[in-house]
Design a protein around this motif. Sequence first.
Motif, short mmCIF file in Angstrom:
data_model
loop_
_atom_site.label_atom_id
_atom_site.label_comp_id
_atom_site.label_asym_id
_atom_site.label_seq_id
_atom_site.Cartn_x
_atom_site.Cartn_y
_atom_site.Cartn_z
N GLY A 271 22.10 46.79 51.77
CA GLY A 271 23.06 47.04 52.86
C GLY A 271 24.23 47.89 52.42
N LYS A 272 24.84 47.55 51.29
CA LYS A 272 25.99 48.32 50.84
C LYS A 272 25.60 49.74 50.45
N LYS A 273 24.38 49.89 49.94
CA LYS A 273 23.90 51.22 49.56
C LYS A 273 23.80 52.12 50.79
N TYR A 274 23.25 51.57 51.87
CA TYR A 274 23.18 52.35 53.11
C TYR A 274 24.59 52.61 53.66
N ALA A 275 25.45 51.59 53.60
CA ALA A 275 26.81 51.75 54.10
C ALA A 275 27.56 52.83 53.32
N ASN A 276 27.34 52.88 52.01
CA ASN A 276 28.03 53.88 51.19
C ASN A 276 27.59 55.30 51.55
N THR A 277 26.31 55.47 51.87
CA THR A 277 25.85 56.81 52.25
C THR A 277 26.41 57.21 53.61
N ILE A 278 26.59 56.23 54.50
CA ILE A 278 27.23 56.51 55.79
C ILE A 278 28.69 56.91 55.56
N TYR A 279 29.36 56.20 54.66
CA TYR A 279 30.73 56.57 54.31
C TYR A 279 30.79 57.98 53.74
N ASP A 280 29.88 58.29 52.82
CA ASP A 280 29.87 59.63 52.21
C ASP A 280 29.65 60.72 53.24
N THR A 281 28.80 60.44 54.22
CA THR A 281 28.50 61.44 55.24
C THR A 281 29.67 61.71 56.16
N PHE A 282 30.42 60.66 56.50
CA PHE A 282 31.46 60.82 57.53
C PHE A 282 32.89 60.77 57.01
N SER A 283 33.08 60.34 55.77
CA SER A 283 34.45 60.23 55.29
C SER A 283 34.63 60.68 53.85
N TYR B 216 20.36 61.82 59.66
CA TYR B 216 20.20 62.75 60.77
C TYR B 216 20.51 62.08 62.11
N ARG B 217 19.95 60.88 62.33
CA ARG B 217 20.11 60.24 63.63
C ARG B 217 21.57 59.90 63.92
N LEU B 218 22.32 59.48 62.89
CA LEU B 218 23.73 59.19 63.11
C LEU B 218 24.54 60.46 63.31
N LEU B 219 24.24 61.51 62.55
CA LEU B 219 24.92 62.78 62.78
C LEU B 219 24.67 63.28 64.20
N LEU C 50 23.77 70.24 58.68
CA LEU C 50 24.97 71.04 58.53
C LEU C 50 25.55 71.42 59.89
N ILE C 51 24.69 71.79 60.82
CA ILE C 51 25.15 72.16 62.17
C ILE C 51 25.82 70.97 62.83
N LEU C 52 25.16 69.81 62.78
CA LEU C 52 25.72 68.62 63.41
C LEU C 52 27.03 68.21 62.75
N ALA C 53 27.09 68.33 61.42
CA ALA C 53 28.32 68.02 60.70
C ALA C 53 29.45 68.94 61.14
N GLN C 54 29.13 70.21 61.39
CA GLN C 54 30.16 71.15 61.82
C GLN C 54 30.62 70.85 63.24
N VAL C 55 29.71 70.41 64.10
CA VAL C 55 30.10 69.98 65.45
C VAL C 55 31.11 68.85 65.35
#
Length: 392
Positions: A21-33, A149-152, A295-300
């Motif tokens: 769980g924390k491993k997935y949470a950390n990658t979500i943190y890395d992606t968005f923050s 991808y799905r969260l982005l 990358l496109i979604l991240a830029q949006v």
Amino acid sequence: MKKFKSPLSIYVFWHPKFKEGKKYANTIYDTFSGDNEHATHAKYNIPVNYRTSKYNDDIFIGVPYSESKKNALVILVDQNMFDDPEWVIAINDLLKKKPASARIFPISFSDYAFDLNPEFLSPVQFIKTEQKSPNVGNDFIYNNRIIKYRLLESISKFIFNKKEDYDTEKDSDPPIKLFISHAKKDGLTLAKEFKSHIDSETKLKTFFDANDIADGHQFEKEIKTHINSSAFVIFNTDEYANREWCRKEVIIAKRYRCPIVAVLNLSKGEKRSFPYSGNFPTITWDNNFDEIINLILAQVISDKYNELYLNNIVDMYGLEKKYSCITLPKAPELFNYIDIENFKKENKNIKPFIVLYPDPPIGLEEINLLNDIDNNIKFITPLMLPTYIHEL
């Protein structure tokens, strides 16, 4: 001074016994923050909060909805969460209080995940993973790719929606549309492959070329309309900068402040690179559809979040009472003097002028170039704002 509200906050929930769980949470943190090692190129610092620990024997699972304008609730539903009555009750209480400005993004890690909360979760589309048991640990790389991808894609739709009166409970967020800008002479095949992948593998929409314009409509007007409502993807091939309409499309996209990324696929080189095709993320073509889409979604997300964030900063400090102020969702460039001059034409009473853009600050060499046009304009970021307010 008004209280600041984040345009968006993300909350990630998982049961403490869920090993990954924390491993997935950390990658979500890395992606968005987090810095994410520049994996998305785009810069934003969306608050990502963890909800998994216990506090005084009670599950600490509350969300201060009022502190952000929108909230995304990412719930990692595994067998441990399903089997724990306290968590079932806590999730139910959490979702009962959820306002329309919050969105649930449940992720299934168990065959029973869809039955965790029949009232609030079961009707919601889950992000499905291949891991069906907490004892299976070999699927993290695959699952993480799907989740990222799905969260982005989902959060870009959630934040990009411009309708203030949009009913997020009854209506779906409109899909992100990609305007695929390419030179037909040497970019058509690649653009078609990209469009085909988008259409078959994602929930995104595309605008490809004149074939997407309805008969009887004005070509240039329709192009402008579609660019204005899209993320703009450049396939920068050798011939791209030689084509008049490719150059026009880039200028239109910049005028409308569209999210822009460029896919570089130069073979021999360009006779003359287009001077206005810059100041946005680039990525090299290597059959890397997933990377390009992320990358496109991240830029949006970056452009929209920064726009909302900076407008909130202006409102919190009451900057418009003392200063003439415009905000930019990305680093300033000479092109932005169009915005500055238009602002001056529309406003007769010009006060000390500041241009607010996202951190980090650009280099002194760029600032000096910008101030060669007008030395009275201050280009600043939120971190620089307190100092400059006292100086102005």
